[in-house]
Design an enzyme around this catalytic site. Sequence first.
Site, PDB file in Angstrom:
ATOM      1  N   VAL A 160       0.914  -1.093  -0.052  1.00  0.00           N
ATOM      2  CA  VAL A 160       0.046  -0.254   0.109  1.00  0.00           C
ATOM      3  C   VAL A 160       0.886   1.132  -0.023  1.00  0.00           C
ATOM      4  O   VAL A 160       0.233   2.273   0.245  1.00  0.00           O
ATOM      5  CB  VAL A 160      -0.968  -0.200   1.263  1.00  0.00           C
ATOM      6  CG1 VAL A 160      -1.986  -1.178   1.094  1.00  0.00           C
ATOM      7  CG2 VAL A 160      -0.155  -0.082   2.524  1.00  0.00           C
ATOM      8  N   HIS A 210      -4.368  -3.986  -2.376  1.00  0.00           N
ATOM      9  CA  HIS A 210      -4.718  -3.721  -1.153  1.00  0.00           C
ATOM     10  C   HIS A 210      -4.820  -2.339  -1.116  1.00  0.00           C
ATOM     11  O   HIS A 210      -4.927  -1.750   0.189  1.00  0.00           O
ATOM     12  CB  HIS A 210      -3.890  -4.496  -0.058  1.00  0.00           C
ATOM     13  CG  HIS A 210      -3.658  -5.801   0.060  1.00  0.00           C
ATOM     14  ND1 HIS A 210      -2.938  -6.680   0.552  1.00  0.00           N
ATOM     15  CD2 HIS A 210      -4.720  -6.689  -0.410  1.00  0.00           C
ATOM     16  CE1 HIS A 210      -3.109  -8.057   0.514  1.00  0.00           C
ATOM     17  NE2 HIS A 210      -4.495  -7.807  -0.179  1.00  0.00           N
ATOM     18  N   CYS A 255     -19.122   9.268   2.537  1.00  0.00           N
ATOM     19  CA  CYS A 255     -19.535   9.568   1.387  1.00  0.00           C
ATOM     20  C   CYS A 255     -18.585   9.150   0.393  1.00  0.00           C
ATOM     21  O   CYS A 255     -18.776   9.359  -0.888  1.00  0.00           O
ATOM     22  CB  CYS A 255     -20.029  10.958   1.269  1.00  0.00           C
ATOM     23  SG  CYS A 255     -18.674  12.271   1.388  1.00  0.00           S
ATOM     24  N   CYS A 313     -19.203  15.854   4.220  1.00  0.00           N
ATOM     25  CA  CYS A 313     -20.381  15.551   5.042  1.00  0.00           C
ATOM     26  C   CYS A 313     -20.027  15.507   6.501  1.00  0.00           C
ATOM     27  O   CYS A 313     -20.834  14.884   7.519  1.00  0.00           O
ATOM     28  CB  CYS A 313     -20.900  14.170   4.717  1.00  0.00           C
ATOM     29  SG  CYS A 313     -20.042  12.879   5.060  1.00  0.00           S
TER      30      CYS A 313
HETATM   31  P1  OAD Z   1       4.551 -10.469   5.011  1.00  0.00           P
HETATM   32  O1  OAD Z   1       5.179  -9.811   6.098  1.00  0.00           O
HETATM   33  O2  OAD Z   1       3.577 -11.476   5.461  1.00  0.00           O
HETATM   34  O3  OAD Z   1       5.685 -11.198   4.176  1.00  0.00           O
HETATM   35  C1  OAD Z   1       6.695 -10.403   3.830  1.00  0.00           C
HETATM   36  C2  OAD Z   1       7.896 -11.671   3.216  1.00  0.00           C
HETATM   37  O4  OAD Z   1       8.923 -10.904   2.391  1.00  0.00           O
HETATM   38  C3  OAD Z   1       8.287 -12.612   4.119  1.00  0.00           C
HETATM   39  O5  OAD Z   1       8.269 -13.928   3.867  1.00  0.00           O
HETATM   40  C4  OAD Z   1       9.642 -12.229   4.784  1.00  0.00           C
HETATM   41  O6  OAD Z   1      10.566 -13.333   4.729  1.00  0.00           O
HETATM   42  C5  OAD Z   1      10.082 -11.533   3.134  1.00  0.00           C
HETATM   43  N1  OAD Z   1      10.991 -10.624   3.197  1.00  0.00           N
HETATM   44  C6  OAD Z   1      11.180  -9.537   4.114  1.00  0.00           C
HETATM   45  N2  OAD Z   1      12.211  -8.600   3.566  1.00  0.00           N
HETATM   46  C7  OAD Z   1      12.765  -9.111   2.562  1.00  0.00           C
HETATM   47  C8  OAD Z   1      13.795  -8.997   1.416  1.00  0.00           C
HETATM   48  N3  OAD Z   1      14.389  -7.709   1.628  1.00  0.00           N
HETATM   49  N4  OAD Z   1      13.907  -9.360   0.488  1.00  0.00           N
HETATM   50  C9  OAD Z   1      13.239 -10.845   0.269  1.00  0.00           C
HETATM   51  N5  OAD Z   1      12.336 -11.006   1.067  1.00  0.00           N
HETATM   52  C10 OAD Z   1      12.026 -10.457   2.163  1.00  0.00           C
HETATM   53  O7  OAD Z   1       3.903  -9.501   3.936  1.00  0.00           O
HETATM   54  P2  OAD Z   1       2.730  -9.744   2.732  1.00  0.00           P
HETATM   55  O8  OAD Z   1       2.942 -11.251   2.199  1.00  0.00           O
HETATM   56  O9  OAD Z   1       3.093  -8.549   1.618  1.00  0.00           O
HETATM   57  O10 OAD Z   1      -2.456  -6.179   3.886  1.00  0.00           O
HETATM   58  O11 OAD Z   1       1.454  -9.420   3.498  1.00  0.00           O
HETATM   59  C11 OAD Z   1       0.425  -9.690   2.673  1.00  0.00           C
HETATM   60  C12 OAD Z   1      -0.683  -8.655   3.396  1.00  0.00           C
HETATM   61  O12 OAD Z   1      -0.766  -8.806   5.011  1.00  0.00           O
HETATM   62  C13 OAD Z   1      -0.143  -7.336   3.271  1.00  0.00           C
HETATM   63  O13 OAD Z   1      -0.358  -6.342   2.026  1.00  0.00           O
HETATM   64  C14 OAD Z   1      -0.993  -6.603   4.452  1.00  0.00           C
HETATM   65  C15 OAD Z   1      -0.863  -7.572   5.435  1.00  0.00           C
HETATM   66  O14 OAD Z   1      -2.155  -7.895   6.561  1.00  0.00           O
HETATM   67  C16 OAD Z   1      -2.721  -4.866   3.991  1.00  0.00           C
HETATM   68  O15 OAD Z   1      -2.099  -4.036   3.992  1.00  0.00           O
HETATM   69  C17 OAD Z   1      -4.230  -4.745   3.765  1.00  0.00           C
HETATM   70 ZN    ZN Z   2     -18.011  12.690   3.507  1.00  0.00          ZN
END
Ligand code: OAD
Ligand code: ZN
Length: 245
Positions: free
Chosen positions: A105, A121, A132, A150
Amino acid sequence: MVMMDKIKSLAEMIENSKMTVVLTGAGMSTESGLRDFRSKNGWWNRINPLELATVDKMYSNYKLFHEFYSFRMKDLKKYRPHRGYEIISRWEKLGLIYSVVTQNVDGFHIEAGNKRAYELHGNLCDVRCMDCGNHETAASFIDGKSCVKCGDRLRPGVVLFGESLSGEAWNSALGDIKKAELVIVIGTSLQVYPAAELPRLTKGQKVYINRDVAECNGNFDLVIEGSAMEILIETDKILKKHSLT
Ligand code: OAD
Ligand code: ZN
């Protein structure tokens, strides 16, 4: 295979694919300085997401909700897309990849110049009114202002637990994933649905890049353990040698 051989394989896969899609998660941004969610220093290891990142909590505990998201908006301003982002952006311009599907995000893919970047996301700073839908600035949210139209409270443009994804972003992502010959999954734990489902929906080859591959479920053609930024830089060097970039 040693790391450099794997990176050579990745470069070859990119060269040979006519349609490549990159899927990123929070691990793509840790080298810019942002926290991810589920690593040791990740957000969800410090705070329970069900206490503040849900639709219910947005209404019932707006104070905490506001504190968390305004902190993240202010924090985001300190950081920039790193070199790995620039490479992914250049690859799109050169036609080496077609699009980027991201769970992030932070808006970094768009800031880095990608045109086809689908933010599944949403975008943290895309503030709108809870009632609104009127769009306002991130600064208004941070200052605790209300909607000028609003008077209702403001919220960030992120998808909260309990909300569905933007249909437009999801449909674009799914369409590209289905057509892809190669999907490169970078820095995501693949634990959040429906984004986590996407790699299973391609008929193409699949590559998983993560600094910790312990939990990778093995359905990938190539798994590269290491830093997202470094792997992108090394892959780009090989493509450059082949004068593709
Ligand atoms: P996670 O924190 O679950 O996973 C991040 C992954 O990246 C992990 O497996 C780490 O090992 C790996 N990682 C971290 N730093 C790294 C680097 N420098 N190089 C390579 N790998 C690395 O994050 P997401 O999978 O993105 O939702 O999580 C999914 C969603 O869960 C997010 O979009 C968020 C959260 O709730 C919302 O914000 C709506
Ligand atoms: Zn409003």
